[in-house]
Structures are given as C-alpha cells and as structure tokens.
Design a protein around this motif. Sequence first.
Motif, PDB file in Angstrom:
ATOM      1  N   ALA A  49       0.893  -1.184   0.028  1.00  0.00           N
ATOM      2  CA  ALA A  49       0.012  -0.083  -0.004  1.00  0.00           C
ATOM      3  C   ALA A  49       0.939   1.140   0.006  1.00  0.00           C
ATOM      4  O   ALA A  49       0.768   2.188  -0.890  1.00  0.00           O
ATOM      5  CB  ALA A  49      -0.998   0.003   1.148  1.00  0.00           C
ATOM      6  N   ALA A  50       1.958   1.436   0.827  1.00  0.00           N
ATOM      7  CA  ALA A  50       2.591   2.585   0.868  1.00  0.00           C
ATOM      8  C   ALA A  50       3.254   2.865  -0.436  1.00  0.00           C
ATOM      9  O   ALA A  50       3.296   3.969  -0.954  1.00  0.00           O
ATOM     10  CB  ALA A  50       3.839   2.401   2.018  1.00  0.00           C
ATOM     11  N   ALA A  51       4.094   1.742  -0.939  1.00  0.00           N
ATOM     12  CA  ALA A  51       4.681   1.882  -2.349  1.00  0.00           C
ATOM     13  C   ALA A  51       3.520   2.193  -3.459  1.00  0.00           C
ATOM     14  O   ALA A  51       3.914   2.953  -4.248  1.00  0.00           O
ATOM     15  CB  ALA A  51       5.347   0.593  -2.835  1.00  0.00           C
ATOM     16  N   GLU A  52       2.522   1.546  -3.435  1.00  0.00           N
ATOM     17  CA  GLU A  52       1.373   1.892  -4.432  1.00  0.00           C
ATOM     18  C   GLU A  52       0.920   3.255  -4.324  1.00  0.00           C
ATOM     19  O   GLU A  52       0.646   3.839  -5.192  1.00  0.00           O
ATOM     20  CB  GLU A  52       0.414   0.827  -4.345  1.00  0.00           C
ATOM     21  N   GLU A  53       0.931   3.871  -3.237  1.00  0.00           N
ATOM     22  CA  GLU A  53       0.249   5.006  -3.024  1.00  0.00           C
ATOM     23  C   GLU A  53       1.252   6.030  -3.545  1.00  0.00           C
ATOM     24  O   GLU A  53       0.874   7.004  -4.265  1.00  0.00           O
ATOM     25  CB  GLU A  53      -0.156   5.383  -1.630  1.00  0.00           C
ATOM     26  N   ARG A  54       2.495   5.794  -3.047  1.00  0.00           N
ATOM     27  CA  ARG A  54       3.414   6.991  -3.497  1.00  0.00           C
ATOM     28  C   ARG A  54       3.586   6.669  -5.285  1.00  0.00           C
ATOM     29  O   ARG A  54       4.129   7.660  -5.809  1.00  0.00           O
ATOM     30  CB  ARG A  54       4.823   6.474  -2.915  1.00  0.00           C
ATOM     31  N   TYR A  55       3.708   5.544  -5.779  1.00  0.00           N
ATOM     32  CA  TYR A  55       4.219   5.399  -7.215  1.00  0.00           C
ATOM     33  C   TYR A  55       3.081   4.990  -8.284  1.00  0.00           C
ATOM     34  O   TYR A  55       3.309   4.900  -9.374  1.00  0.00           O
ATOM     35  CB  TYR A  55       5.356   4.391  -7.278  1.00  0.00           C
ATOM     36  N   LEU A  56       1.878   5.074  -7.964  1.00  0.00           N
ATOM     37  CA  LEU A  56       0.696   4.801  -8.912  1.00  0.00           C
ATOM     38  C   LEU A  56      -0.480   5.857  -8.378  1.00  0.00           C
ATOM     39  O   LEU A  56      -0.816   6.512  -9.200  1.00  0.00           O
ATOM     40  CB  LEU A  56       0.372   3.236  -8.803  1.00  0.00           C
ATOM     41  N   TYR A  57      -1.057   6.006  -7.240  1.00  0.00           N
ATOM     42  CA  TYR A  57      -2.032   6.613  -6.558  1.00  0.00           C
ATOM     43  C   TYR A  57      -1.644   8.316  -6.864  1.00  0.00           C
ATOM     44  O   TYR A  57      -2.418   8.989  -7.516  1.00  0.00           O
ATOM     45  CB  TYR A  57      -2.680   6.243  -5.428  1.00  0.00           C
ATOM     46  N   ALA A  58      -0.510   8.511  -6.290  1.00  0.00           N
ATOM     47  CA  ALA A  58      -0.151  10.035  -6.323  1.00  0.00           C
ATOM     48  C   ALA A  58      -0.134  10.327  -7.885  1.00  0.00           C
ATOM     49  O   ALA A  58      -0.794  11.509  -7.857  1.00  0.00           O
ATOM     50  CB  ALA A  58       1.130  10.086  -5.495  1.00  0.00           C
ATOM     51  N   PRO A  59       0.668   9.894  -8.628  1.00  0.00           N
ATOM     52  CA  PRO A  59       0.584  10.257 -10.116  1.00  0.00           C
ATOM     53  C   PRO A  59      -0.724  10.643 -10.671  1.00  0.00           C
ATOM     54  O   PRO A  59      -1.146  11.236 -11.376  1.00  0.00           O
ATOM     55  CB  PRO A  59       1.682   9.642 -10.840  1.00  0.00           C
ATOM     56  N   ILE A  60      -1.591   9.558 -10.222  1.00  0.00           N
ATOM     57  CA  ILE A  60      -2.917   9.452 -10.920  1.00  0.00           C
ATOM     58  C   ILE A  60      -3.701  10.452 -10.177  1.00  0.00           C
ATOM     59  O   ILE A  60      -4.576  10.946 -10.874  1.00  0.00           O
ATOM     60  CB  ILE A  60      -3.501   8.186 -11.068  1.00  0.00           C
ATOM     61  N   LEU A  61      -3.596  10.754  -8.944  1.00  0.00           N
ATOM     62  CA  LEU A  61      -4.456  11.967  -8.419  1.00  0.00           C
ATOM     63  C   LEU A  61      -4.142  13.151  -8.942  1.00  0.00           C
ATOM     64  O   LEU A  61      -5.009  14.131  -8.700  1.00  0.00           O
ATOM     65  CB  LEU A  61      -4.090  12.103  -7.018  1.00  0.00           C
ATOM     66  N   MET A  62      -3.223  13.429  -9.700  1.00  0.00           N
ATOM     67  CA  MET A  62      -2.710  14.557 -10.420  1.00  0.00           C
ATOM     68  C   MET A  62      -3.380  14.991 -11.398  1.00  0.00           C
ATOM     69  O   MET A  62      -3.346  16.016 -12.228  1.00  0.00           O
ATOM     70  CB  MET A  62      -1.272  14.877 -10.466  1.00  0.00           C
ATOM     71  N   ASP A  63      -4.270  13.906 -12.281  1.00  0.00           N
ATOM     72  CA  ASP A  63      -4.904  14.023 -13.233  1.00  0.00           C
ATOM     73  C   ASP A  63      -6.450  14.145 -13.136  1.00  0.00           C
ATOM     74  O   ASP A  63      -6.736  13.261 -12.356  1.00  0.00           O
ATOM     75  CB  ASP A  63      -4.360  13.064 -14.261  1.00  0.00           C
ATOM     76  N   ASP A  64      -7.089  14.971 -13.669  1.00  0.00           N
ATOM     77  CA  ASP A  64      -8.321  14.966 -13.449  1.00  0.00           C
ATOM     78  C   ASP A  64      -8.972  13.784 -13.750  1.00  0.00           C
ATOM     79  O   ASP A  64     -10.147  13.255 -13.030  1.00  0.00           O
ATOM     80  CB  ASP A  64      -9.061  16.138 -14.304  1.00  0.00           C
ATOM     81  N   MET A  65      -8.883  13.108 -14.674  1.00  0.00           N
ATOM     82  CA  MET A  65      -9.229  11.812 -15.150  1.00  0.00           C
ATOM     83  C   MET A  65      -9.302  10.489 -14.079  1.00  0.00           C
ATOM     84  O   MET A  65      -9.944   9.879 -13.769  1.00  0.00           O
ATOM     85  CB  MET A  65      -8.860  11.415 -16.556  1.00  0.00           C
ATOM     86  N   GLY A  66      -8.115  10.963 -13.272  1.00  0.00           N
ATOM     87  CA  GLY A  66      -7.943   9.836 -12.401  1.00  0.00           C
ATOM     88  C   GLY A  66      -8.104  10.074 -10.948  1.00  0.00           C
ATOM     89  O   GLY A  66      -8.070   9.438 -10.043  1.00  0.00           O
ATOM     90  N   LEU A  67      -8.774  11.528 -10.603  1.00  0.00           N
ATOM     91  CA  LEU A  67      -8.962  11.825  -9.329  1.00  0.00           C
ATOM     92  C   LEU A  67      -9.836  11.000  -8.426  1.00  0.00           C
ATOM     93  O   LEU A  67      -9.635  10.638  -7.375  1.00  0.00           O
ATOM     94  CB  LEU A  67      -9.522  13.389  -9.296  1.00  0.00           C
ATOM     95  N   ASN A  68     -11.124  10.694  -9.088  1.00  0.00           N
ATOM     96  CA  ASN A  68     -12.094   9.772  -8.420  1.00  0.00           C
ATOM     97  C   ASN A  68     -11.723   8.225  -8.144  1.00  0.00           C
ATOM     98  O   ASN A  68     -12.077   7.997  -6.808  1.00  0.00           O
ATOM     99  CB  ASN A  68     -13.534   9.780  -8.949  1.00  0.00           C
ATOM    100  N   SER A  69     -11.071   7.999  -9.001  1.00  0.00           N
ATOM    101  CA  SER A  69     -10.786   6.350  -8.967  1.00  0.00           C
ATOM    102  C   SER A  69      -9.450   6.254  -7.775  1.00  0.00           C
ATOM    103  O   SER A  69      -9.500   5.315  -7.139  1.00  0.00           O
ATOM    104  CB  SER A  69     -10.296   5.767 -10.149  1.00  0.00           C
TER     105      SER A  69
END
Length: 152
Positions: A49-69
């Motif tokens: 979870a820690a590594a996934e949140e840092r290296y997948l979720y964080a970059p995707i959060l920065m894009d409007d299309m990925g915010l909700n997911s």
Amino acid sequence: MDTDNIYEALRVSHDIQRKLCRRLLRASPQGGKRQEIYAELKIELAAHAAAEERYLYAPILMDDMGLNSSRHALAEHHEIDELVEKLGKAEATGGEWLAAAKKLSEEVHHHLKEEERKFFQVSGKILTETQKSRLARQYNKDYERMKVVLRG
C-alpha cells in the motif's frame, strides 16, 4: 521482482496477498500459525500500500481523469488497514478472529479485483509507457524497502 511496468509489479504483490488471505482462512487456531500468517500478511499489505500510493495513486491523483478512482482506492486501503488492526486485536482461537479474517480477506479480494479491472484501465490511459516503466522501478525499490522497515 523484475517487471517491466507498474501493473506487472503490482500484480506480483496482489498474487501474494491473495495467497496469504487463503492461507489465513485455512490456518488452524492451534500452534500459532494464524498469528504467523497474519504477521506476514500485515507486512505485505502495508508495504504494498505504501509503495503503491506513492508510485501509482499519487501520479494519478494529479490528473483530473484519475481523481475519483484514486480517492476510492485510497479509501479502500484505509478500510483494509482498519480490518488488519481489528484482526490483530482479536483472540486467534476465537470465533471473532475467523469473522474478522473473513471480512479482511473479502475486502482485500474486492479491492484487488476492482483495482485490476477498473483502476489499472483508467490509470493506463493517463500514464505513458516510459512512466509505467519508471514507476515500476520506483515501486519495486520502495516495496522491498518497506518490507524491511516493517519487519523491524
């Protein structure tokens, strides 16, 4: 762990999580096996979870299309953390433990299925192939580091 993109890297841990959840539910309450598998699963879930949140979720959060997911996936990680904590407090030989283990396993399986079928597709449209490779390297390095840190 030698993987070419972030999704392959994550699936390796996902498979480990599924296997540990199955082992946890089958473990006998005698002999400390439940506690042993629980400890291994707890570390695996937290490191992933820690590594996934840092290296997948964080970059995707920065894009409007990925915010909700991304928000949804983060919320599920939080739910899993709470279920891990609840299981850790339950008596390993009691019925409450088995109910908590089943709930944790169900939530982990739900999250992984949803992530692989939905989140990976959304994020795959956002990330370039170069980013997917770079994120895999960063994720793998941090995932391994976190397992060491969490084992103490």
